[in-house]
Design an enzyme around this catalytic site. Structure first.
Site, PDB file in Angstrom:
ATOM      1  N   SER A 191       0.847  -1.184   0.000  1.00  0.00           N
ATOM      2  CA  SER A 191       0.000   0.000   0.000  1.00  0.00           C
ATOM      3  C   SER A 191       0.888   1.241   0.000  1.00  0.00           C
ATOM      4  O   SER A 191       2.036   1.184   0.477  1.00  0.00           O
ATOM      5  CB  SER A 191      -0.896   0.015   1.249  1.00  0.00           C
ATOM      6  OG  SER A 191      -1.547   1.261   1.408  1.00  0.00           O
ATOM      7  N   TYR A 223      -2.207  -1.119  10.233  1.00  0.00           N
ATOM      8  CA  TYR A 223      -2.272  -1.433   8.803  1.00  0.00           C
ATOM      9  C   TYR A 223      -1.045  -0.897   8.077  1.00  0.00           C
ATOM     10  O   TYR A 223      -0.410  -1.612   7.301  1.00  0.00           O
ATOM     11  CB  TYR A 223      -3.543  -0.844   8.200  1.00  0.00           C
ATOM     12  CG  TYR A 223      -3.637  -1.049   6.704  1.00  0.00           C
ATOM     13  CD1 TYR A 223      -3.897  -2.307   6.168  1.00  0.00           C
ATOM     14  CD2 TYR A 223      -3.465   0.011   5.815  1.00  0.00           C
ATOM     15  CE1 TYR A 223      -3.983  -2.506   4.797  1.00  0.00           C
ATOM     16  CE2 TYR A 223      -3.551  -0.174   4.446  1.00  0.00           C
ATOM     17  CZ  TYR A 223      -3.805  -1.434   3.940  1.00  0.00           C
ATOM     18  OH  TYR A 223      -3.881  -1.632   2.581  1.00  0.00           O
TER      19      TYR A 223
END
Length: 262
Positions: free
Chosen positions: A146, A159
């Site tokens: 990401s 995350y």
């Protein structure tokens, strides 16, 4: 890399985790369209089976469905057993999920489950398969990370930390295995139109520069062999390049002020 080069280099079989929706589903559809036989892995059998039927009918490829929770060691074992008798030349470790919000708004148990899937699963799968890939001389390994891997993201702390692990793992393996013919690429998507947005509490209507999952998948496959890292969104590439060149404390506080839940 052209479509014909992709299959000739990495075919005939590809493994895709997190294949029931989103970027994983888009990878599966794109690869089937290029003639790859597929091992599709996710937890939701009905969605996987429907996708497999569609791909078999439309593209006349073989598709094996593996229903497994890759956050558990038993699920990874099921996946590896499915790969055992197939010439898998492309592995896409895409399964993962996110949770947004204040650090203590989620239980430690739930955050640990996210780390197990986001970090341990790609580690275990790549560790088990990468030497087999290297024996083929031409093989590919894709990790989905990401843009949040590029800096610690307030209100997305665990995350972004888990995706930083994936990014660093992918970069290191790119350098280790490039001389052995394995093309490792770490995908860092920005905002992508998937069901994961809603699950993590994000309203996609509030996001600018939202990319379709198919566009991300197709562009990523085109970048294989050009690693180590591919940032799919030019908008988010520019945004995070700016953030990472700012003084760290200033960048982090700016992100905290922007991302703080209402």
């Amino acid at each position: 890399m052209s479509k014909s080069d992709l299959f000739s280099r990495y075919g005939p079989w590809a493994l895709v985790t997190g294949a029931s929706s989103g970027i994983g589903e888009a990878f599966a559809k794109t690869l089937a369209g290029q003639g790859f036989n597929l091992i599709l892995v996710a937890r939701r059998q009905q969605m996987l089976s429907l996708l497999a039927s569609q791909l078999q009918s439309q593209f006349a490829v073989d598709v094996e469905v593996v229903v497994a929770d890759l956050g558990q060691a038993a699920g990874i074992e099921v996946l590896l057993n499915a790969c055992g008798n197939k010439d898998v030349g492309l592995v896409i470790c895409n399964a993962g999920f996110s949770m947004k919000g204040e650090y203590t708004s989620h239980s430690a148990q739930d955050l640990t489950a996210m780390v197990d899937l986001n970090c341990h699963a790609p580690l275990a799968i790549s560790h088990a398969l990468i030497d087999q890939l290297a024996k083929r001389n031409h093989a590919g390994l894709v990790f989905t990370s990401s843009v949040e891997a590029l800096i610690g993201c307030p209100f997305s702390a665990v995350y972004s930390a888990s995706k930083a692990f994936v990014r660093n793992l992918g970069e290191a393996l790119w350098a280790e295995y490039k001389p052995r013919g394995v093309d490792v690429l770490t995908l860092c998507p920005g905002a992508t139109d998937t069901e994961g947005l809603a699950k993590s509490g994000v309203d996609k209507a509030t996001l600018a520069n939202l990319m379709p999952a198919m566009e991300v998948a197709e562009a990523t496959l085109g970048q294989l062999g050009q690693g180590p890292v591919y940032i799919a969104s030019p908008h988010y590439q520019q945004l995070f390049e700016k953030l990472t060149t700012m003084p760290r404390a200033e960048a982090l506080m700016a992100m905290a002020n922007t991302m703080k839940p209402a």
